[in-house]
Design a protein around this motif. Structure first.
Motif, short mmCIF file in Angstrom:
data_model
loop_
_atom_site.label_atom_id
_atom_site.label_comp_id
_atom_site.label_asym_id
_atom_site.label_seq_id
_atom_site.Cartn_x
_atom_site.Cartn_y
_atom_site.Cartn_z
N GLU A 35 14.92 -44.78 19.83
CA GLU A 35 15.16 -43.96 18.64
C GLU A 35 15.26 -44.83 17.37
O GLU A 35 14.92 -44.37 16.27
N HIS A 36 15.67 -46.08 17.53
CA HIS A 36 15.70 -46.98 16.38
C HIS A 36 14.28 -47.32 15.93
O HIS A 36 13.98 -47.33 14.73
N ALA B 90 11.64 -45.48 16.42
CA ALA B 90 11.06 -44.27 15.85
C ALA B 90 11.51 -44.09 14.40
O ALA B 90 10.71 -43.72 13.53
N PHE B 91 12.78 -44.37 14.13
CA PHE B 91 13.29 -44.28 12.77
C PHE B 91 12.59 -45.29 11.87
O PHE B 91 12.20 -44.95 10.74
N GLU C 292 9.24 -44.12 10.88
CA GLU C 292 9.33 -43.08 9.86
C GLU C 292 9.59 -43.69 8.48
O GLU C 292 9.00 -43.26 7.47
N TYR D 174 20.92 -48.28 12.06
CA TYR D 174 20.06 -47.52 11.15
C TYR D 174 20.15 -48.06 9.73
O TYR D 174 19.12 -48.20 9.05
#
Length: 393
Positions: free
Chosen positions: A8-9, A11-12, A15, A75
């Motif tokens: 998820e990191h 993927a962020f 983005e 994040y």
């Protein structure tokens, strides 16, 4: 310690990179400003950071009740490094220093007034710790705050306040109890910079940037704008400086400067011979690349320590700040040496080696070893808090 990121990191980060590609603008992103690129000092930069806020990327680690997502600090790290890699404004003082201190110690009134504005990037702050007689030793500050009806009257001077000429609010420490021991009797205040008793005077730096002297002449500050408890400001400042030493000195610009130097060495020739064939130069580049990796890993140690419950990672932040900024100076020295006399030409000179980046880096990197506490201050912190050595006298 696991130094890899979760899916998820990644993927962020993808983005974020797409967003930065879509909003690429040379008036917003400028790697030649080196570390000062982080400053949100123009309308275009403020508008860009407002758009970052619209994506709900500012304050991701905050509690949900104050507009955050209760995400882990990775994040913030990934966002800040992506912005820094392009020479863009970063999450910096508002999100990384002011808000986190308010969340931990501020009154409900201060949280309600400032936290929503920080999330929307509607307010800019200047930070006032340094003074002419105190330098980077925040405990030695002398700006006086004298009790008055309903508040405090501030008199004195701050110096090296980078954002005072465009920020709306001043996050400033003052001595409220001159009889208290050195590390006590200091209080944090939030002061509007348009107060008639405040005078801002320009100081130009060797890095072609502006910082400021700030003078206080009977500046009345209401009790409502005292941050936390009276007399505990130094403790709050110390915690905030741990955050500043990491968030304000990103690794990505170091990586980018290494890449610029390595590409120059790969393509340049001296006396019709490839510079890359010189064994001394090759050894120097290899050593710099090794040091860059050490700096990166020290930064990841801060990220890992921040994810744990407990106090801020004080010694880890100081170790990173000390090593990274001193390495930055060594990298700048190497770029000047390897590029030879042509590196004395100013930045953006087309015919200069590395388009003059070595010259600008050389000037800027001196400033990095001072901001957030000098290298000497970082050594003292590491010596006392990690190695258990006694204070020097």
């Amino acid at each position: 310690m696991n130094l890899d990121f979760a899916p998820e990191h990644y993927a962020f980060l993808e983005e974020v990179e797409r967003f930065l590609d879509e909003h690429d603008d040379p008036e917003v992103f400028d790697v030649s400003r080196e570390n000062m690129a982080q400053v949100v000092d123009t309308p275009k930069r403020r508008e860009f950071m407002r758009r970052v806020g619209d994506r709900q990327w500012l304050g991701m680690t905050w509690p949900r009740e104050w507009g955050g997502q209760e995400a882990d600090g990775t994040y913030d790290y990934l966002l800040n490094e992506a912005l820094a890699a392009r020479g863009g404004p970063q999450i910096g003082k508002g999100v990384g220093i002011i808000a986190k201190t308010l969340l931990a110690h501020g009154s409900i009134r201060l949280k309600e007034e400032f936290l929503p504005k920080i999330l929307r990037n509607e307010v800019e702050f200047a930070i006032g710790y340094s003074e002419p007689e105190a330098g980077s030793d925040a405990a030695s500050m002398r700006l006086r705050a004298t009790r008055s009806a309903g508040g405090w009257v501030l008199n004195g001077q701050k110096t090296w306040t980078t954002s005072a000429h465009f920020a709306e609010w001043y996050w400033v420490g003052a001595r409220t109890d001159p009889e208290a021991p050195k590390h006590h009797g200091i209080t944090l205040f939030l002061v509007p910079l348009d107060h008639p008793g405040i005078t801002v005077r320009e100081i130009r730096t060797m890095g072609d940037e502006r910082t400021n002297d700030v003078f206080f002449d009977d500046v009345l500050v209401s009790d409502e704008y005292v941050v936390g408890e009276v007399g505990r400001g130094f403790q709050y400042i110390s915690q905030a400086l741990d955050l500043e030493r990491f968030t304000m000195f990103a690794f990505s610009p170091l990586r980018q400067r290494c890449d610029v130097l390595r590409e120059y060495v790969r393509t340049a020739e001296v006396d019709s011979r490839p510079l890359a064939a010189d064994p001394v130069v090759r050894r120097h580049i290899a050593w710099l690349e090794t040091e860059a990796e050490v700096a990166r890993l020290l930064g990841l140690r801060v990220v890992a320590a921040s994810a744990k419950d407990g106090p801020p990672p004080t010694t880890e932040a100081s170790e990173y700040k000390l090593y990274a900024t001193e390495f930055s100076k060594r990298l700048a020295d190497a770029s000047m040496d390897i590029g030879a006399p042509g590196t004395q030409l100013r930045v953006h000179t087309a015919e200069a080696p590395m388009s003059g980046r070595a010259e600008s880096t050389y000037r800027y990197t001196v400033l990095d070893t001072i901001g957030g506490g000098t290298s000497e201050v970082q050594k003292n912190i590491i010596a006392r808090r990690k190695l258990g050595l006694p204070r020097s006298f």
